[in-house]
Design a protein around this motif. Structure first.
Motif, PDB file in Angstrom:
ATOM      1  N   GLN A 128       0.827  -1.201   0.000  1.00 32.78           N
ATOM      2  CA  GLN A 128       0.000   0.000   0.000  1.00 32.78           C
ATOM      3  C   GLN A 128       0.867   1.258   0.000  1.00 32.78           C
ATOM      4  O   GLN A 128       0.594   2.198  -0.750  1.00 32.78           O
ATOM      5  CB  GLN A 128      -0.937  -0.004   1.214  1.00 32.78           C
ATOM      6  CG  GLN A 128      -1.935   1.126   1.207  1.00 32.78           C
ATOM      7  CD  GLN A 128      -2.915   1.031   0.053  1.00 32.78           C
ATOM      8  OE1 GLN A 128      -3.257  -0.053  -0.393  1.00 32.78           O
ATOM      9  NE2 GLN A 128      -3.334   2.167  -0.451  1.00 32.78           N
TER      10      GLN A 128
ATOM     11  N   TYR B 217       3.924   1.556  -1.139  1.00 34.86           N
ATOM     12  CA  TYR B 217       4.565   1.639  -2.446  1.00 34.86           C
ATOM     13  C   TYR B 217       3.600   2.211  -3.483  1.00 34.86           C
ATOM     14  O   TYR B 217       3.962   3.112  -4.250  1.00 34.86           O
ATOM     15  CB  TYR B 217       5.048   0.251  -2.887  1.00 34.86           C
ATOM     16  CG  TYR B 217       5.462   0.209  -4.337  1.00 34.86           C
ATOM     17  CD1 TYR B 217       6.669   0.738  -4.752  1.00 34.86           C
ATOM     18  CD2 TYR B 217       4.616  -0.351  -5.298  1.00 34.86           C
ATOM     19  CE1 TYR B 217       7.045   0.711  -6.085  1.00 34.86           C
ATOM     20  CE2 TYR B 217       4.976  -0.379  -6.627  1.00 34.86           C
ATOM     21  CZ  TYR B 217       6.196   0.151  -7.023  1.00 34.86           C
ATOM     22  OH  TYR B 217       6.551   0.126  -8.342  1.00 34.86           O
ATOM     23  N   LEU B 218       2.358   1.703  -3.481  1.00 32.25           N
ATOM     24  CA  LEU B 218       1.377   2.184  -4.454  1.00 32.25           C
ATOM     25  C   LEU B 218       1.040   3.655  -4.228  1.00 32.25           C
ATOM     26  O   LEU B 218       0.906   4.426  -5.189  1.00 32.25           O
ATOM     27  CB  LEU B 218       0.109   1.330  -4.394  1.00 32.25           C
ATOM     28  CG  LEU B 218       0.267  -0.106  -4.887  1.00 32.25           C
ATOM     29  CD1 LEU B 218      -1.011  -0.899  -4.628  1.00 32.25           C
ATOM     30  CD2 LEU B 218       0.644  -0.145  -6.353  1.00 32.25           C
ATOM     31  N   GLU B 219       0.932   4.066  -2.969  1.00 27.72           N
ATOM     32  CA  GLU B 219       0.659   5.475  -2.676  1.00 27.72           C
ATOM     33  C   GLU B 219       1.812   6.359  -3.118  1.00 27.72           C
ATOM     34  O   GLU B 219       1.595   7.431  -3.697  1.00 27.72           O
ATOM     35  CB  GLU B 219       0.383   5.658  -1.185  1.00 27.72           C
ATOM     36  CG  GLU B 219      -0.964   5.119  -0.753  1.00 27.72           C
ATOM     37  CD  GLU B 219      -1.166   5.170   0.753  1.00 27.72           C
ATOM     38  OE1 GLU B 219      -0.316   5.763   1.467  1.00 27.72           O
ATOM     39  OE2 GLU B 219      -2.177   4.613   1.211  1.00 27.72           O
ATOM     40  N   GLU B 220       3.027   5.922  -2.878  1.00 33.29           N
ATOM     41  CA  GLU B 220       4.201   6.683  -3.296  1.00 33.29           C
ATOM     42  C   GLU B 220       4.257   6.787  -4.823  1.00 33.29           C
ATOM     43  O   GLU B 220       4.574   7.843  -5.371  1.00 33.29           O
ATOM     44  CB  GLU B 220       5.480   6.035  -2.766  1.00 33.29           C
ATOM     45  CG  GLU B 220       6.738   6.782  -3.102  1.00 33.29           C
ATOM     46  CD  GLU B 220       6.781   8.192  -2.530  1.00 33.29           C
ATOM     47  OE1 GLU B 220       7.360   9.068  -3.216  1.00 33.29           O
ATOM     48  OE2 GLU B 220       6.254   8.423  -1.437  1.00 33.29           O
ATOM     49  N   ARG B 221       3.923   5.709  -5.484  1.00 34.25           N
ATOM     50  CA  ARG B 221       3.931   5.719  -6.943  1.00 34.25           C
ATOM     51  C   ARG B 221       2.861   6.662  -7.498  1.00 34.25           C
ATOM     52  O   ARG B 221       3.119   7.414  -8.437  1.00 34.25           O
ATOM     53  CB  ARG B 221       3.703   4.298  -7.446  1.00 34.25           C
ATOM     54  CG  ARG B 221       3.947   4.157  -8.904  1.00 34.25           C
ATOM     55  CD  ARG B 221       4.041   2.724  -9.295  1.00 34.25           C
ATOM     56  NE  ARG B 221       4.060   2.673 -10.748  1.00 34.25           N
ATOM     57  CZ  ARG B 221       4.105   1.583 -11.437  1.00 34.25           C
ATOM     58  NH1 ARG B 221       4.137   0.433 -10.829  1.00 34.25           N
ATOM     59  NH2 ARG B 221       4.117   1.626 -12.744  1.00 34.25           N
ATOM     60  N   ARG B 222       1.662   6.624  -6.910  1.00 35.20           N
ATOM     61  CA  ARG B 222       0.598   7.538  -7.340  1.00 35.20           C
ATOM     62  C   ARG B 222       1.001   8.989  -7.107  1.00 35.20           C
ATOM     63  O   ARG B 222       0.772   9.863  -7.940  1.00 35.20           O
ATOM     64  CB  ARG B 222      -0.708   7.245  -6.593  1.00 35.20           C
ATOM     65  CG  ARG B 222      -1.513   6.121  -7.193  1.00 35.20           C
ATOM     66  CD  ARG B 222      -2.917   6.072  -6.607  1.00 35.20           C
ATOM     67  NE  ARG B 222      -2.955   5.726  -5.197  1.00 35.20           N
ATOM     68  CZ  ARG B 222      -3.053   4.501  -4.720  1.00 35.20           C
ATOM     69  NH1 ARG B 222      -3.132   3.478  -5.541  1.00 35.20           N
ATOM     70  NH2 ARG B 222      -3.086   4.281  -3.429  1.00 35.20           N
ATOM     71  N   ARG B 223       1.637   9.233  -5.947  1.00 32.93           N
ATOM     72  CA  ARG B 223       2.095  10.583  -5.630  1.00 32.93           C
ATOM     73  C   ARG B 223       3.127  11.057  -6.652  1.00 32.93           C
ATOM     74  O   ARG B 223       3.073  12.194  -7.150  1.00 32.93           O
ATOM     75  CB  ARG B 223       2.685  10.627  -4.218  1.00 32.93           C
ATOM     76  CG  ARG B 223       2.970  12.021  -3.712  1.00 32.93           C
ATOM     77  CD  ARG B 223       3.445  12.032  -2.258  1.00 32.93           C
ATOM     78  NE  ARG B 223       2.564  11.289  -1.385  1.00 32.93           N
ATOM     79  CZ  ARG B 223       2.928  10.199  -0.683  1.00 32.93           C
ATOM     80  NH1 ARG B 223       4.159   9.736  -0.771  1.00 32.93           N
ATOM     81  NH2 ARG B 223       2.075   9.581   0.096  1.00 32.93           N
TER      82      ARG B 223
ATOM     83  N   GLU C 154       3.511   9.994  -9.734  1.00 31.12           N
ATOM     84  CA  GLU C 154       2.843  10.205 -11.019  1.00 31.12           C
ATOM     85  C   GLU C 154       2.079  11.531 -11.016  1.00 31.12           C
ATOM     86  O   GLU C 154       2.102  12.273 -11.998  1.00 31.12           O
ATOM     87  CB  GLU C 154       1.892   9.044 -11.324  1.00 31.12           C
ATOM     88  CG  GLU C 154       2.605   7.769 -11.714  1.00 31.12           C
ATOM     89  CD  GLU C 154       1.649   6.597 -11.892  1.00 31.12           C
ATOM     90  OE1 GLU C 154       0.413   6.799 -11.826  1.00 31.12           O
ATOM     91  OE2 GLU C 154       2.145   5.477 -12.101  1.00 31.12           O
ATOM     92  N   TRP C 155       1.405  11.818  -9.916  1.00 35.83           N
ATOM     93  CA  TRP C 155       0.660  13.068  -9.808  1.00 35.83           C
ATOM     94  C   TRP C 155       1.611  14.266  -9.882  1.00 35.83           C
ATOM     95  O   TRP C 155       1.345  15.238 -10.593  1.00 35.83           O
ATOM     96  CB  TRP C 155      -0.124  13.088  -8.497  1.00 35.83           C
ATOM     97  CG  TRP C 155      -0.941  14.323  -8.309  1.00 35.83           C
ATOM     98  CD1 TRP C 155      -2.159  14.591  -8.853  1.00 35.83           C
ATOM     99  CD2 TRP C 155      -0.581  15.472  -7.540  1.00 35.83           C
ATOM    100  NE1 TRP C 155      -2.593  15.829  -8.460  1.00 35.83           N
ATOM    101  CE2 TRP C 155      -1.638  16.398  -7.656  1.00 35.83           C
ATOM    102  CE3 TRP C 155       0.525  15.800  -6.773  1.00 35.83           C
ATOM    103  CZ2 TRP C 155      -1.602  17.633  -7.025  1.00 35.83           C
ATOM    104  CZ3 TRP C 155       0.547  17.027  -6.141  1.00 35.83           C
ATOM    105  CH2 TRP C 155      -0.506  17.931  -6.278  1.00 35.83           C
ATOM    106  N   GLU C 156       2.734  14.184  -9.165  1.00 37.26           N
ATOM    107  CA  GLU C 156       3.721  15.273  -9.202  1.00 37.26           C
ATOM    108  C   GLU C 156       4.293  15.450 -10.604  1.00 37.26           C
ATOM    109  O   GLU C 156       4.500  16.577 -11.061  1.00 37.26           O
ATOM    110  CB  GLU C 156       4.834  15.010  -8.187  1.00 37.26           C
ATOM    111  CG  GLU C 156       4.374  15.194  -6.747  1.00 37.26           C
ATOM    112  CD  GLU C 156       5.421  14.786  -5.729  1.00 37.26           C
ATOM    113  OE1 GLU C 156       6.517  14.301  -6.127  1.00 37.26           O
ATOM    114  OE2 GLU C 156       5.150  14.946  -4.528  1.00 37.26           O
TER     115      GLU C 156
ATOM    116  N   GLN D   1       2.748  14.755 -13.412  1.00 35.15           N
ATOM    117  CA  GLN D   1       1.690  15.382 -14.210  1.00 35.15           C
ATOM    118  C   GLN D   1       1.587  16.875 -13.914  1.00 35.15           C
ATOM    119  O   GLN D   1       1.434  17.693 -14.831  1.00 35.15           O
ATOM    120  CB  GLN D   1       0.338  14.703 -13.941  1.00 35.15           C
ATOM    121  CG  GLN D   1       0.229  13.316 -14.518  1.00 35.15           C
ATOM    122  CD  GLN D   1      -1.056  12.615 -14.090  1.00 35.15           C
ATOM    123  OE1 GLN D   1      -1.815  13.121 -13.265  1.00 35.15           O
ATOM    124  NE2 GLN D   1      -1.286  11.440 -14.650  1.00 35.15           N
TER     125      GLN D   1
END
Length: 92
Positions: A69, A71-77, A79-81, A83
């Motif tokens: 969880q 890792y996935l949150e860090e990856r989403r963060r 990706e958002w940064e 973008q």
């Protein structure tokens, strides 16, 4: 006699594993003598003995889930940064 999983056995302490192996040997002997009444009692003891190993296995699973969880949150963060950075660059 029903064996526990290899994963659970791997998480038993040395003392627990030694006791587990001894109980399994006794239970197997009792079964070979058709003393299923007594082997059922030994199986109940084995079931109690392996409970700490089962709990350790569950905790390892929960820890793995927490790390996944994170890792996935860090990856989403990230990706958002990325973008947001791309949008800023496109605005300039």
């Amino acid at each position: 006699m029903r064996h526990c999983s290899v994963q659970v056995r791997g998480l038993l302490t040395r003392d627990e594993l030694d006791r587990y192996n001894a109980l399994m040997e006794v239970g197997s002997y009792l079964e070979s003598q058709s003393r299923y009444d007594l082997s059922a009692i030994v199986q109940a003891e084995v079931d109690l003995l392996i409970q700490p190993g089962i709990e350790r296995l569950k905790e390892k699973g929960r820890e793995r889930d927490r790390k996944t969880q994170e890792y996935l949150e860090e990856r989403r963060r990230a990706e958002w940064e990325a973008q947001m950075k791309q949008l800023d660059e496109d605005d300039d």
